[in-house]
Write a protein that holds these residues in place. Structure first.
Motif, PDB file in Angstrom:
ATOM      1  N   GLU A 269       0.793  -1.020  -0.183  1.00 18.48           N
ATOM      2  CA  GLU A 269      -0.097  -0.041   0.071  1.00 18.48           C
ATOM      3  C   GLU A 269       0.847   1.374   0.057  1.00 18.48           C
ATOM      4  O   GLU A 269       0.544   2.108  -0.741  1.00 18.48           O
ATOM      5  N   LYS A 270       1.933   1.324   0.747  1.00 21.23           N
ATOM      6  CA  LYS A 270       2.668   2.530   0.889  1.00 21.23           C
ATOM      7  C   LYS A 270       3.531   2.804  -0.204  1.00 21.23           C
ATOM      8  O   LYS A 270       3.681   4.109  -0.846  1.00 21.23           O
ATOM      9  N   GLU A 271       4.074   1.858  -0.820  1.00 16.67           N
ATOM     10  CA  GLU A 271       4.937   2.179  -2.039  1.00 16.67           C
ATOM     11  C   GLU A 271       4.040   1.869  -3.388  1.00 16.67           C
ATOM     12  O   GLU A 271       4.662   2.013  -4.565  1.00 16.67           O
ATOM     13  N   HIS A 272       2.758   1.694  -3.176  1.00 16.72           N
ATOM     14  CA  HIS A 272       1.792   1.813  -4.584  1.00 16.72           C
ATOM     15  C   HIS A 272       2.282   0.766  -5.351  1.00 16.72           C
ATOM     16  O   HIS A 272       2.487   0.920  -6.700  1.00 16.72           O
ATOM     17  N   GLN A 274       1.009  -1.939  -6.373  1.00 17.49           N
ATOM     18  CA  GLN A 274      -0.001  -2.582  -7.497  1.00 17.49           C
ATOM     19  C   GLN A 274      -0.100  -1.757  -8.675  1.00 17.49           C
ATOM     20  O   GLN A 274      -0.073  -2.172  -9.611  1.00 17.49           O
ATOM     21  N   ALA A 275      -0.282  -0.396  -8.515  1.00 17.68           N
ATOM     22  CA  ALA A 275      -0.124   0.633  -9.476  1.00 17.68           C
ATOM     23  C   ALA A 275       1.299   0.539 -10.450  1.00 17.68           C
ATOM     24  O   ALA A 275       1.425   0.566 -11.518  1.00 17.68           O
ATOM     25  N   HIS A 276       2.417   0.175  -9.432  1.00 15.53           N
ATOM     26  CA  HIS A 276       3.672   0.206  -9.981  1.00 15.53           C
ATOM     27  C   HIS A 276       3.785  -1.284 -10.930  1.00 15.53           C
ATOM     28  O   HIS A 276       4.213  -1.246 -12.338  1.00 15.53           O
TER      29      HIS A 276
END
Length: 302
Positions: A269-272, A274-276
């Protein structure tokens, strides 16, 4: 989330310094972790069992399905691999074909591969055609006096060739399974936890209207630490508990494992991440598709 991620290492170290014990002793980490996982899944999947490996998770899923349905047989996809326990070698064509062969209670359906499979991209309705193969497999089992407990499938068949099932296939298969008194098990051990980018779970690629009866998790769940999970419905869990034989796993869901699991979710969540995964995946797909245009030897990119 990366080798020796500092947040995961810190969570493990701090909890190890405090307490690690078996799951007969109540601990907040277990409840907190189950609650966090539940937020990533459809509301119906609200009961969690924690284990130490993906193979343990798939073995438990098999037990849950059989107890709930009172049936024995399992349908799997060709080339599938679901783990190294005896029960899972038996439902893994990738393995059993080189060993003792196919058991009477195991039925193999074709992989829903629209590139090299039975029904390809030019087929008028490959989704229905592949789902009907499962329906036919159920009917053939019934003719032999067998009853099917589960359709057991990786949400994206990996060992079978990194296959992406056409959207809607799972819904139709689940419909056939439920009519036959069976359940749908989604094996997310290799492909879950945001790896597909667009969704947290690969089964969600099929559409928001699809919900498996059982989901198994492993591998990325602990970033290398041995932890796994089975999520299911209250109805299936209650049928399992009704035997009077309690489910117990000495180190499944221990405080250290749950602290690590929570840390992994925090990092995603913190390092995003999934979007990455979506961004990097789109970038690679674009480049590879360009190569496909240049080189006829490349037949498919996925």
């Amino acid at each position: 989330v990366g080798h020796c991620h500092p947040d995961v290492v810190k969570a493990a170290h701090e909890q190890n310094q405090l307490l690690n014990t078996n799951s007969r002793y109540l601990h907040d980490n277990l409840v907190n972790y189950a609650e966090r996982l539940s937020k990533t899944l459809p509301e119906k999947l609200c009961i969690f069992y924690f284990l130490n490996s993906g193979s343990e998770a798939n073995d438990l899923a098999l037990r849950l399905a059989r107890q709930y349905t009172k049936h024995e047989d399992v349908i799997v996809l060709d080339h599938a691999y679901h783990g190294h326990l005896t029960s899972l070698i038996d439902i893994s064509p990738y393995k059993f074909r080189n060993l003792e062969g196919q058991k009477e209670w195991v039925h193999v359906a074709p992989v829903p591969d629209t590139y090299r499979g039975l029904y390809r991209e030019d087929h008028e309705d490959s989704v229905t055609a592949y789902a009907n193969e499962v329906k036919n497999t159920i009917e053939q089992a019934h003719k032999r006096g067998r009853k099917v407990a589960a359709f057991f499938v990786e949400s994206l068949p990996s060992v079978g060739g990194q296959i992406i099932p056409p959207a809607g296939y799972f819904q139709k298969v689940a419909e056939h399974m439920h009519k036959a008194g069976g359940v749908f098990i989604a094996d997310e051990i290799q492909v879950g936890f945001g790896r597909v980018g667009k969704h947290f779970w690969a089964f969600q690629l099929q559409g928001e209207d699809f919900i498996p009866d059982i989901v198994t998790m492993g591998k990325p769940i602990g970033n290398g630490h041995p932890i796994a999970c089975v999520a299911t419905t209250k109805e299936i869990a209650e049928a399992f508990a009704a035997t009077g034989v309690e489910y117990f796993n000495t180190f499944g869901g221990n405080p250290v494992s749950c602290a690590i699991g929570l840390a992994v979710l925090d990092v995603i969540e913190k390092e995003h991440l999934q979007a990455h995964a979506t961004e990097v995946g789109n970038f690679l797909m674009k480049l590879l598709k360009e190569q496909k245009i240049k080189h006829p030897i490349i037949g498919d990119v996925r």
